[in-house]
Design an enzyme around this catalytic site. Structure first.
Site, PDB file in Angstrom:
ATOM      1  N   CYS A 126       0.817  -1.211   0.000  1.00  0.00           N
ATOM      2  CA  CYS A 126       0.000   0.000   0.000  1.00  0.00           C
ATOM      3  C   CYS A 126       0.851   1.263   0.000  1.00  0.00           C
ATOM      4  O   CYS A 126       0.384   2.330  -0.386  1.00  0.00           O
ATOM      5  CB  CYS A 126      -0.958   0.002   1.189  1.00  0.00           C
ATOM      6  SG  CYS A 126      -0.149  -0.055   2.803  1.00  0.00           S
ATOM      7  N   ARG A 128       4.306   1.323  -1.210  1.00  0.00           N
ATOM      8  CA  ARG A 128       5.443   1.319  -2.128  1.00  0.00           C
ATOM      9  C   ARG A 128       5.208   0.362  -3.282  1.00  0.00           C
ATOM     10  O   ARG A 128       4.476  -0.625  -3.166  1.00  0.00           O
ATOM     11  CB  ARG A 128       6.733   0.965  -1.398  1.00  0.00           C
ATOM     12  CG  ARG A 128       6.841  -0.466  -0.908  1.00  0.00           C
ATOM     13  CD  ARG A 128       8.144  -0.697  -0.157  1.00  0.00           C
ATOM     14  NE  ARG A 128       8.196   0.081   1.060  1.00  0.00           N
ATOM     15  CZ  ARG A 128       8.989   1.140   1.230  1.00  0.00           C
ATOM     16  NH1 ARG A 128       9.787   1.527   0.277  1.00  0.00           N
ATOM     17  NH2 ARG A 128       8.988   1.782   2.381  1.00  0.00           N
ATOM     18  N   GLN A 192       4.647  -5.514   9.113  1.00  0.00           N
ATOM     19  CA  GLN A 192       4.062  -6.150   7.939  1.00  0.00           C
ATOM     20  C   GLN A 192       5.006  -6.157   6.744  1.00  0.00           C
ATOM     21  O   GLN A 192       4.992  -7.087   5.935  1.00  0.00           O
ATOM     22  CB  GLN A 192       2.753  -5.455   7.567  1.00  0.00           C
ATOM     23  CG  GLN A 192       1.914  -6.248   6.565  1.00  0.00           C
ATOM     24  CD  GLN A 192       0.529  -5.650   6.382  1.00  0.00           C
ATOM     25  OE1 GLN A 192       0.221  -4.592   6.916  1.00  0.00           O
ATOM     26  NE2 GLN A 192      -0.319  -6.333   5.639  1.00  0.00           N
ATOM     27  N   GLN A 196       6.032  -9.026   3.814  1.00  0.00           N
ATOM     28  CA  GLN A 196       5.862  -8.730   2.389  1.00  0.00           C
ATOM     29  C   GLN A 196       7.165  -8.912   1.634  1.00  0.00           C
ATOM     30  O   GLN A 196       7.174  -9.426   0.508  1.00  0.00           O
ATOM     31  CB  GLN A 196       5.329  -7.296   2.236  1.00  0.00           C
ATOM     32  CG  GLN A 196       3.898  -7.136   2.725  1.00  0.00           C
ATOM     33  CD  GLN A 196       3.505  -5.687   2.956  1.00  0.00           C
ATOM     34  OE1 GLN A 196       4.348  -4.829   3.173  1.00  0.00           O
ATOM     35  NE2 GLN A 196       2.214  -5.413   2.908  1.00  0.00           N
ATOM     36  N   GLY A 273      -8.455  -9.645   6.057  1.00  0.00           N
ATOM     37  CA  GLY A 273      -7.057 -10.070   5.973  1.00  0.00           C
ATOM     38  C   GLY A 273      -6.239  -9.626   7.168  1.00  0.00           C
ATOM     39  O   GLY A 273      -6.786  -9.309   8.240  1.00  0.00           O
ATOM     40  N   MET A 275      -4.470  -6.889   7.683  1.00  0.00           N
ATOM     41  CA  MET A 275      -4.678  -5.511   8.114  1.00  0.00           C
ATOM     42  C   MET A 275      -5.964  -5.392   8.926  1.00  0.00           C
ATOM     43  O   MET A 275      -6.024  -4.625   9.904  1.00  0.00           O
ATOM     44  CB  MET A 275      -4.698  -4.578   6.903  1.00  0.00           C
ATOM     45  CG  MET A 275      -3.385  -4.549   6.144  1.00  0.00           C
ATOM     46  SD  MET A 275      -3.378  -3.387   4.762  1.00  0.00           S
ATOM     47  CE  MET A 275      -3.052  -1.859   5.605  1.00  0.00           C
ATOM     48  N   ALA A 276      -6.983  -6.145   8.553  1.00  0.00           N
ATOM     49  CA  ALA A 276      -8.230  -6.145   9.317  1.00  0.00           C
ATOM     50  C   ALA A 276      -7.993  -6.729  10.708  1.00  0.00           C
ATOM     51  O   ALA A 276      -8.518  -6.227  11.713  1.00  0.00           O
ATOM     52  CB  ALA A 276      -9.303  -6.940   8.573  1.00  0.00           C
TER      53      ALA A 276
END
Length: 501
Positions: A126, A128, A192, A196, A273, A275-276
């Site tokens: 979100c 980069r 996070q 990633q 997901g 982030m949620a």
């Protein structure tokens, strides 16, 4: 014997020509940055200052002047990163280049197939979008990748030049290490990005991936560095993330926007997901009134709710989205949708109370420009989090310096390995030549050795191989440490003349 004469000559020459003195370092070069104090590390150029429309950083390699230097330059692989982030581009630009995780590999393969490129890997989050690639020609590689992005993503070259950053060699590797360590994130230390980066490594190194020897090693080093930063410093303490910053944004503005406190808020979360999950994790300690998770699949929503058995969390499907958003005080959007799912037209007839809409996805799930035109609605996107995290960054600067000291170790390790790749052909030729001489000399004495037993012959083989290996060890070790192109070529020429390679 020719073998002994040649090897003795090499050994004697190595005392002078190959003595392990520190190689010369050009002032201002990226190499020289490895041996600096933490205070100077903090002054490394920020991405916002490394746009493609600006002067190329002085740390990039100086163009070779001789034919031999040009040939040597072309034979060496160079790591480059080209991309954009929250520091160089707005969310409107970032979402145009965003690539969903299941497409990282196919995009990486397409980029690696460009004429000047050898390897490629894609990282898209979100905050980069980055392409790591390996090339023999930095300028040609950057041109080809930029043209590819312009053509496939429908973004003009002018817009790309105003937003993209480019880093080469040591600076590119250093950037990857800082990204994995969470030091380049909007929220410093967020965890996070490490997962990633790990997915980037896993996807790029699969059978159909486009990472070769160099990117495989570099991405693996970045992941290892990120783990060290989190385990050996306190930078990850406090549960910092984009999700936590979004909750802080609501906590900071809910009284102003809604005239309500946190414990009076009905919360709706779009998506189920990671982030949620982090949103729920940070909302529960603030004792919000209710939480409803809206997802495409009921199982996904139920699985998320089951992770928090002590809380009463409602779940629903996306066909109830507008009704639930219209009745909630705050809606967080974090789905995998590639275009807005909340916009002015579908919100105007749905909103039944004043509300805050917080979008932490890229591409955006909420058209915040249109949503802000709806009466009683205050919409935020991921770029609005910058003000919230500014204080967090100031508190963490000391931890950043500690983390960068660890990253220097990882950087030196990768650099030493990468430089050694340029010496592999010469070392192989040298070993082959020495072993050829060894075998020829043994063959001359075959008749005198004919009476030896198989075990004795094996002993002679090990002895002669050992002599060759020990005599070559010093020169080869020094050759691996020579990082200057001219010095390495001079060393190679000396060895070629000495052994007639």
């Amino acid at each position: 014997m020719q073998l002994i004469a040649g090897l003795v000559l090499l050994s004697a020459a190595s005392c002078a020509a190959f003595s392990p003195v520190a190689p010369l370092r050009i002032a201002g070069s990226s190499t020289a940055r490895l041996n600096v104090s933490p205070a100077r590390i903090a002054t490394r150029p920020m991405m916002a200052n490394l746009r493609m429309d600006m002067e190329i950083p002085k740390s990039l390699p100086i163009e070779p002047k001789t034919k031999e230097d040009k040939k040597a330059k072309q034979s060496e692989t160079r790591v480059v990163v080209l991309g954009l982030s929250h520091k160089t581009a707005s969310v409107e630009v970032r979402e145009k280049l965003a690539v969903q995780e299941h497409n990282w590999q196919s995009v990486g393969r397409a980029i690696a197939a460009l004429p000047s490129l050898k390897e490629a890997a894609v990282l898209s989050t979100c905050n980069r979008f980055e392409i790591y690639f390996v090339t023999n020609d930095v300028h040609a590689g950057i041109r080809e990748v930029t043209e590819y992005l312009s053509t496939t993503r429908g973004v003009s070259m002018k817009e790309l030049r105003n937003s993209l950053f480019m880093l080469s060699e040591d600076d590119a590797v250093w950037h990857a290490l800082r990204v994995a360590g969470g030091l380049d994130s909007l929220v410093i230390g967020e965890g996070q990005i490490l997962s990633q980066m790990k997915r980037c490594y896993e996807i790029a190194t699969e059978k159909q991936g486009a990472a070769g020897k160099v990117l495989t090693r570099m991405l693996n080093t970045a992941v290892s560095a990120g783990k060290r930063v989190r385990s050996e410093t306190g930078i990850a303490r406090g549960g910092v993330s984009i999700s936590s910053a979004a909750v802080e944004l609501v906590e900071k503005n809910c009284l102003q926007d809604l005239n309500l406190d946190m414990d009076q808020l009905d919360i709706c979360i779009l998506g189920a997901g990671k982030m949620a999950r982090l949103l729920v994790q940070h909302l529960l300690p603030r004792n919000v009134k209710s939480i409803t998770i809206v997802n495409r699949s009921q199982q996904g929503a139920d699985n998320l709710a089951s992770m928090f058995p002590e809380a009463t969390i409602k779940t629903a499907l996306m066909d109830s989205m507008l009704e639930l958003v219209g009745g909630s005080h705050v809606t967080f959007a974090c789905t995998g949708a590639m275009e807005p799912i909340l916009y002015q037209e579908n919100l105007e007839g749905a909103m039944r109370r004043d509300a805050m809409l917080v979008d932490i996805s890229v591409p955006r799930n909420i058209d915040d420009v249109g949503a802000n035109k709806v009466e009683g609605v205050r919409a935020y996107n991921v770029d609005d989090l910058k003000a919230v995290v500014a204080a967090n960054q100031a508190r963490r600067q000391r931890l950043v310096l500690e983390a960068e000291e660890l990253l220097q170790d990882e950087m030196k390790s990768f650099k030493g390995w990468h430089q050694s790749l340029g010496t592999v052909p010469m070392i192989t030729k040298l070993q082959s030549r020495a072993n050829k001489i060894r075998r020829e000399e043994l063959l001359k004495y075959e008749r005198k050795l004919s009476g030896l037993s198989a075990q004795e012959r094996e002993t002679v083989e090990r002895l002669t191989k050992g002599i060759v290996a020990k005599l070559l060890h010093g020169p080869m070790s020094h050759l691996r440490t020579v990082d200057d192109v001219s010095d390495r070529q001079s060393t190679v020429k000396s060895l070629e003349a000495m052994f007639r390679l």
